[in-house]
Design a protein around this motif. Structure first.
Motif, PDB file in Angstrom:
ATOM      1  N   VAL A 441       0.866  -1.178   0.000  1.00 14.91           N
ATOM      2  CA  VAL A 441       0.000   0.000   0.000  1.00 14.91           C
ATOM      3  C   VAL A 441       0.907   1.233   0.000  1.00 14.91           C
ATOM      4  O   VAL A 441       1.735   1.401   0.901  1.00 14.91           O
ATOM      5  CB  VAL A 441      -0.935   0.027   1.229  1.00 14.91           C
ATOM      6  CG1 VAL A 441      -1.771   1.288   1.217  1.00 14.91           C
ATOM      7  CG2 VAL A 441      -1.847  -1.188   1.231  1.00 14.91           C
ATOM      8  N   ASP A 442       0.764   2.073  -1.025  1.00 14.39           N
ATOM      9  CA  ASP A 442       1.633   3.240  -1.180  1.00 14.39           C
ATOM     10  C   ASP A 442       0.833   4.529  -1.124  1.00 14.39           C
ATOM     11  O   ASP A 442      -0.350   4.553  -1.471  1.00 14.39           O
ATOM     12  CB  ASP A 442       2.344   3.181  -2.537  1.00 14.39           C
ATOM     13  CG  ASP A 442       3.279   1.995  -2.643  1.00 14.39           C
ATOM     14  OD1 ASP A 442       4.352   2.047  -2.039  1.00 14.39           O
ATOM     15  OD2 ASP A 442       2.904   1.008  -3.312  1.00 14.39           O
ATOM     16  N   ARG A 452       5.201   9.032  -1.439  1.00 13.38           N
ATOM     17  CA  ARG A 452       5.360   9.596  -0.091  1.00 13.38           C
ATOM     18  C   ARG A 452       5.449   8.545   1.016  1.00 13.38           C
ATOM     19  O   ARG A 452       5.403   8.886   2.195  1.00 13.38           O
ATOM     20  CB  ARG A 452       4.176  10.523   0.229  1.00 13.38           C
ATOM     21  CG  ARG A 452       4.184  11.822  -0.564  1.00 13.38           C
ATOM     22  CD  ARG A 452       5.314  12.721  -0.122  1.00 13.38           C
ATOM     23  NE  ARG A 452       5.302  14.014  -0.772  1.00 13.38           N
ATOM     24  CZ  ARG A 452       6.371  14.728  -1.033  1.00 13.38           C
ATOM     25  NH1 ARG A 452       7.563  14.252  -0.727  1.00 13.38           N
ATOM     26  NH2 ARG A 452       6.284  15.910  -1.596  1.00 13.38           N
ATOM     27  N   GLY A 453       5.550   7.292   0.665  1.00 16.50           N
ATOM     28  CA  GLY A 453       5.739   6.299   1.729  1.00 16.50           C
ATOM     29  C   GLY A 453       4.935   5.046   1.483  1.00 16.50           C
ATOM     30  O   GLY A 453       4.137   4.956   0.544  1.00 16.50           O
ATOM     31  N   ARG A 454       5.210   4.063   2.344  1.00 16.42           N
ATOM     32  CA  ARG A 454       4.583   2.749   2.197  1.00 16.42           C
ATOM     33  C   ARG A 454       4.172   2.249   3.574  1.00 16.42           C
ATOM     34  O   ARG A 454       4.862   2.473   4.553  1.00 16.42           O
ATOM     35  CB  ARG A 454       5.589   1.801   1.554  1.00 16.42           C
ATOM     36  CG  ARG A 454       5.070   0.422   1.308  1.00 16.42           C
ATOM     37  CD  ARG A 454       6.007  -0.366   0.438  1.00 16.42           C
ATOM     38  NE  ARG A 454       6.008   0.125  -0.939  1.00 16.42           N
ATOM     39  CZ  ARG A 454       6.861  -0.290  -1.855  1.00 16.42           C
ATOM     40  NH1 ARG A 454       7.789  -1.180  -1.556  1.00 16.42           N
ATOM     41  NH2 ARG A 454       6.805   0.174  -3.080  1.00 16.42           N
ATOM     42  N   TYR A 455       3.056   1.557   3.622  1.00 17.09           N
ATOM     43  CA  TYR A 455       2.571   0.994   4.895  1.00 17.09           C
ATOM     44  C   TYR A 455       3.109  -0.414   5.062  1.00 17.09           C
ATOM     45  O   TYR A 455       3.091  -1.217   4.125  1.00 17.09           O
ATOM     46  CB  TYR A 455       1.031   1.003   4.931  1.00 17.09           C
ATOM     47  CG  TYR A 455       0.491   2.411   4.972  1.00 17.09           C
ATOM     48  CD1 TYR A 455       0.414   3.113   6.166  1.00 17.09           C
ATOM     49  CD2 TYR A 455       0.104   3.073   3.805  1.00 17.09           C
ATOM     50  CE1 TYR A 455      -0.042   4.425   6.200  1.00 17.09           C
ATOM     51  CE2 TYR A 455      -0.350   4.374   3.828  1.00 17.09           C
ATOM     52  CZ  TYR A 455      -0.426   5.049   5.028  1.00 17.09           C
ATOM     53  OH  TYR A 455      -0.871   6.332   5.065  1.00 17.09           O
ATOM     54  N   GLY A 456       3.612  -0.706   6.267  1.00 20.82           N
ATOM     55  CA  GLY A 456       4.218  -2.013   6.525  1.00 20.82           C
ATOM     56  C   GLY A 456       5.670  -2.003   6.089  1.00 20.82           C
ATOM     57  O   GLY A 456       6.113  -1.112   5.370  1.00 20.82           O
ATOM     58  N   LYS A 457       6.453  -3.029   6.528  1.00 23.37           N
ATOM     59  CA  LYS A 457       7.877  -3.055   6.177  1.00 23.37           C
ATOM     60  C   LYS A 457       8.047  -3.207   4.669  1.00 23.37           C
ATOM     61  O   LYS A 457       8.568  -2.358   3.986  1.00 23.37           O
ATOM     62  CB  LYS A 457       8.564  -4.212   6.910  1.00 23.37           C
ATOM     63  CG  LYS A 457       8.868  -3.896   8.370  1.00 23.37           C
ATOM     64  CD  LYS A 457       9.860  -4.907   8.939  1.00 23.37           C
ATOM     65  CE  LYS A 457      10.217  -4.618  10.373  1.00 23.37           C
ATOM     66  NZ  LYS A 457       9.155  -5.060  11.320  1.00 23.37           N
ATOM     67  N   GLU A 458       7.588  -4.353   4.167  1.00 21.86           N
ATOM     68  CA  GLU A 458       7.620  -4.552   2.715  1.00 21.86           C
ATOM     69  C   GLU A 458       6.211  -4.397   2.162  1.00 21.86           C
ATOM     70  O   GLU A 458       5.968  -3.623   1.251  1.00 21.86           O
ATOM     71  CB  GLU A 458       8.158  -5.965   2.388  1.00 21.86           C
ATOM     72  CG  GLU A 458       9.660  -6.073   2.452  1.00 21.86           C
ATOM     73  CD  GLU A 458      10.351  -5.164   1.454  1.00 21.86           C
ATOM     74  OE1 GLU A 458       9.929  -5.157   0.275  1.00 21.86           O
ATOM     75  OE2 GLU A 458      11.293  -4.444   1.836  1.00 21.86           O
ATOM     76  N   ALA A 460       1.861  -4.412   3.266  1.00 19.74           N
ATOM     77  CA  ALA A 460       0.907  -4.185   4.360  1.00 19.74           C
ATOM     78  C   ALA A 460       0.165  -5.474   4.688  1.00 19.74           C
ATOM     79  O   ALA A 460      -0.172  -5.747   5.839  1.00 19.74           O
ATOM     80  CB  ALA A 460      -0.088  -3.103   3.943  1.00 19.74           C
ATOM     81  N   HIS A 461      -0.089  -6.304   3.664  1.00 20.30           N
ATOM     82  CA  HIS A 461      -0.815  -7.570   3.850  1.00 20.30           C
ATOM     83  C   HIS A 461      -0.103  -8.686   3.117  1.00 20.30           C
ATOM     84  O   HIS A 461       0.647  -8.443   2.171  1.00 20.30           O
ATOM     85  CB  HIS A 461      -2.245  -7.441   3.283  1.00 20.30           C
ATOM     86  CG  HIS A 461      -3.133  -6.575   4.109  1.00 20.30           C
ATOM     87  ND1 HIS A 461      -3.987  -7.055   5.065  1.00 20.30           N
ATOM     88  CD2 HIS A 461      -3.313  -5.222   4.099  1.00 20.30           C
ATOM     89  CE1 HIS A 461      -4.651  -6.048   5.616  1.00 20.30           C
ATOM     90  NE2 HIS A 461      -4.257  -4.934   5.046  1.00 20.30           N
TER      91      HIS A 461
END
Length: 872
Positions: A441-442, A452-458, A460-461
């Motif tokens: 998820v970006d 502007r960023g990403r959710y989770g390390k690599e 999100a799910h």
């Protein structure tokens, strides 16, 4: 919305009184009439039972057929004639003076008398030797018609005498169309090979021959040039003087040219096609080619996703399988606009043209739009079917936007099997959140297109992203994964706040930003509603029997409306957790959206080019939103057309279950409840303060009676006439009269006396209720011995109050009357033991009732406070 044309050729008519040309097209089951001047819709006919397959018109009527039945419309609206007699589908129509000729696919030609609806003549042709494929009445040929066949031969018939006058050998190729040329006796014959033969039928000789390379001739029209339409959407213009091709208009339509007509006396050509487009071309430029002057077009392939744009409820954004993004206005068609087709490279696409465009993006499957900042930068973000890059679109400029949003690691090469699945835009219009099939998820900036960023390390799910949503204040991002998890992330810091497991895999989510309610559709056809404050599932609905295609909330967040592949559209009431409305449609609704103003629900359906609007009945009529019973059988509702079947109001025939049943309140709802009287407050509220009110209302000076002068003023006898002075009234008599023994007993007094024996207190109470405040005080004052009353009557009055408290009727009256009684007669009451005993009983009764009442009040207040402060 968005339906303008079908595969049926249009008809052009001239209105002598208006001095204007009108254009009629068949749209589904009804006929739309447009003026050529502005291409504005002027009339919509009533709908026929099935889709129209053939259209023709004369000076007065429009003829439309479906299957084997022919109808005639008058005033562009209502059916005035019906012609039944064909056994097979009608495919050719020709109005002919007082008659109309129709030919069906079984090769039966019938001539009908228009007014009497009777058959004038029927001719059967042998399909093997002469299968009728075209029909024309040549100019100046009285009572004669020319027929073209699939075998290539032509026949000229006199239909008055029912004789075959001449048979033309033809060109051994099927005739597709016949058209009268501007010269008498000359007819243009379109063939299936793409040849156009300009033929003189008087001498049976060919004048000129043209060939077109794009397949059969679909339509021909004459002006100073001849225009011919093809099945691929190109138009060829032929110069008849020089017998050569003048120019080509390529891609005039993206499907076959269905109808083509030059407007007499004007350099205008009207075309329509099955790509749902109507175009008026003007020939005013060099080279003889035409340019589009006016057009009306919708989607040429069914819409995949529709969403209301903005807060005024007037525009619906719609993405179609044809790759276009369009905006339809619910107010007027002139506000419709197309944002164009998605393209990888705009410049290269334009060079190649529509047909050869390899740069076209696949259809949009999901998009989100926001009006904040839409005039500064792009306000719409969309993801395409099976495609990794998300596109931005600019609503103001009605074009594709500047940015292509895709993760940086895929900027050099395009991966296989990785694509964007879900998208949302923040309420401020600054950021787009995009979910991928890999579980990433970006966040991207809408203005600059920067990542502007990403959710989770690599990621999100672990599974593919099935939905993303941002709350109204940009605090939380909610993501749903196919592995069955819903996760809450901090929007700014990208930290995971909370994760919860769902009962099964979600197929989509929808957030109502105003109330913080998240609708979740599952792969097992159930729906859950999650409150994002408490992060608990607060409602679960089951009832659909197919994949849930789309969901939409009402603007206040009280209803969730869902559509499914089981062809049903259901409305769920969230506060009560019940199904309150359900209906079936012919083809399943692919997408739903409810107007931000709450007046319309819009739906798009499988294999249907239009967008349908349903009005919210609860806005303008009384609708009882009772839960539907478990065994409720939904009824099939026909999709709304541009006009109803008849002009009559159909809503009167409905069963009365939807109407509000008038409720008659019983005398008392329950034994333990107290019931107030229906008397106005002025009758009982001020009983204790009557003396103050009277003092306030007392005039400062007593009113003076004007002295009445006699008609003739008397004079004193004497030499000088003098008037007699009026006598001074010397009235000092006391106005207080003591009746004593002569005092007359009032009705109320008599009823109270009577009630001592019978114990029935209804009569005195009713009498007291009918009196005004001053009269009540007088009556109560007169109960005391000095007012002409007695102790027994006072006892009777107290018993009446006791009865009122017992029955709990007229509760506020009992309190008011008792208070006044105590105020007036406190001295007498305290000196009489009998009355004191009755009073103590009353006091106990009052205390009991009041304690019970207070408990009920407190309980209700407590529940109310909880309901107001607690979440759903």
């Amino acid at each position: 919305l968005g339906r303008f044309s079908g595969h049926v050729p249009h008809v052009l008519r001239y209105h002598g009184r208006h001095r204007e040309f009108y254009l009629a097209t068949a749209v589904g089951r009804s006929v739309h009439t447009y003026n050529v001047k502005k291409l504005g819709i002027v009339a919509v006919s009533n709908t026929l039972p099935q889709d129209i397959t053939c259209l023709a018109a004369d000076r007065m009527l429009i003829f439309a057929s479906y299957d084997n039945i022919l109808h005639a419309f008058a005033r562009n609206k209502e059916v005035v004639h019906t012609y039944e007699g064909h056994k097979a589908r009608i495919h050719l129509l020709q109005p002919f003076g007082d008659h109309v000729i129709s030919v069906d696919v079984d090769n039966v030609l019938i001539v009908w008398n228009i007014q009497s609806e009777e058959e004038y003549l029927q001719i059967d042709f042998d399909k093997a030797t002469f299968a009728v494929s075209a029909l024309l009445h040549p100019s100046t040929y009285l009572n004669k018609i020319l027929l073209g066949s699939e075998q290539g031969t032509l026949q000229l018939w006199n239909i008055r005498s029912n004789k075959l006058l001449y048979s033309f050998p033809g060109w051994d190729l099927a005739v597709t169309t016949l058209q009268q040329a501007p010269a008498v006796d000359v007819v243009a014959v379109g063939l299936v090979s793409g040849h156009i033969i300009v033929h003189n039928i008087k001498f049976d000789e060919t004048l000129m021959k043209f060939q077109q390379d794009w397949g059969p001739i679909t339509a021909i029209s004459f002006r100073t040039v001849m225009a011919a339409g093809s099945p691929v959407g190109h138009i060829a213009l032929w110069d008849l003087e020089e017998k050569k091709l003048m120019c080509q208009m390529q891609d005039a339509h993206s499907t076959a040219i269905a109808g083509m007509t030059f407007v007499p006396g004007e350099p205008l050509l009207i075309t329509n096609g099955a790509d749902n487009a109507l175009r008026v071309w003007i020939f005013d430029g060099p080279g003889g080619t035409g340019r589009v002057l006016r057009s009306r077009m919708g989607h040429s392939a069914p819409p995949t996703k529709i969403r209301y744009h903005g807060q005024n409820g007037e525009q619906i954004l719609s993405a179609g399988q044809d790759g276009t993004l369009q905006s339809f206005s619910t107010v007027h068609e002139k506000f419709n606009k197309s944002l164009g087709r998605g393209s990888i490279n705009k410049k290269k696409s334009k060079k190649k043209g529509l047909k050869l465009d390899t740069m076209a993006l696949p259809p949009i499957i999901a998009f989100a739009s926001e009006v904040a900042h839409q005039s500064d930068w792009d306000g719409v973000v969309a993801c395409h079917q099976g495609y990794i890059t998300c596109t931005t679109w600019n609503y103001q400029k009605t074009s594709m936007g500047a940015h292509k949003l895709r993760p940086e690691e895929y900027s050099k090469h395009k991966p296989i099997g990785i694509y964007a699945t879900a998208v949302d835009i923040t309420s401020c219009g600054n950021f787009a959140v995009i979910g991928m099939s890999t579980g990433q998820v970006d966040v991207y900036n809408m203005q600059s297109g920067i990542h502007r960023g990403r959710y989770g390390k690599e990621t999100a799910h672990k599974g593919a992203i099935r939905g993303v949503a941002v709350d109204g204040l940009n605090q939380l991002v909610i993501t749903a994964g196919s592995e069955g998890l819903i996760k809450f992330w901090k929007f700014k810091t990208k930290d995971l706040v909370y994760s919860t497991e769902l009962s099964s895999s979600p197929s989509g989510i929808l957030l109502h930003r105003g109330s913080g309610i998240l609708g979740i559709a599952f792969d097992d056809f159930t729906i859950s509603v999650l409150d994002i404050e408490t992060r608990k599932i607060v409602r679960t609905f089951s009832g659909h029997h197919g994949r849930i295609n789309d969901m939409t909330f009402s603007p206040d967040g009280r209803w969730l409306i869902t559509s499914s592949m089981d062809c049903s559209i259901k409305t769920w009431d969230l506060p009560s957790g019940c199904l309150i409305d359900c209906f079936l449609v012919d083809s399943a609704a692919v997408s739903l959206t409810m107007s931000p103003t709450g007046d319309f629900l819009a739906s798009a359906h499988v294999d249907d080019l239009g967008i349908y609007l349903w009005s919210n009945r609860s806005l303008y009529s009384l609708v009882s939103l009772r839960p539907l019973p478990a065994d409720y059988e939904p009824s099939l509702v026909t999709l709304p057309s541009t006009c109803p079947m008849q002009d009559v109001d159909v809503s009167g025939d409905e069963e009365p279950c939807d109407e509000m049943i008038e409720y008659v309140s019983p005398e008392q709802l329950g034994e333990q409840l107290v019931t107030l009287s229906l008397l106005p407050e002025s009758r009982w509220k001020n009983l204790l303060n009557l003396d103050i009110i009277k003092k306030k209302n007392k005039p400062r000076e007593p009113p003076k009676v004007p002295k009445s002068a006699p008609f003739f003023i008397p004079t004193l006898p004497g030499l000088i006439p003098r008037y007699i002075p009026p006598e001074e009234e010397n009235d000092t008599q006391s106005k207080v009269v003591n009746f004593g023994v002569l005092a007359q007993k009032s009705d109320f007094y008599l009823h109270l006396e009577e009630a001592l024996g019978t114990n029935e207190y209804k009569a005195p109470l009713d009498l007291l209720k009918s009196l005004g405040p001053s009269n009540i005080e007088v009556e109560l004052r007169n109960l005391a011995p000095e007012g002409g009353g007695s102790m027994e009557v006072m006892l009777s009055f107290l018993r009446m109050i006791g009865m009122m408290l017992n029955k709990k009727h007229n509760f506020e009256l009992a309190q008011a009357y008792l208070a006044l009684f105590l105020k007036l007669h406190l001295k007498i009451l305290s000196s009489e033991p009998k009355l004191l005993e009755e009073l103590s009983k009353l006091s106990m009764q009052l205390e009991e009732t009041w304690i019970h009442l207070r408990a009920l009040f407190n309980q209700s207040l407590c529940v109310l406070t909880y309901m107001k402060s607690a979440l759903l």
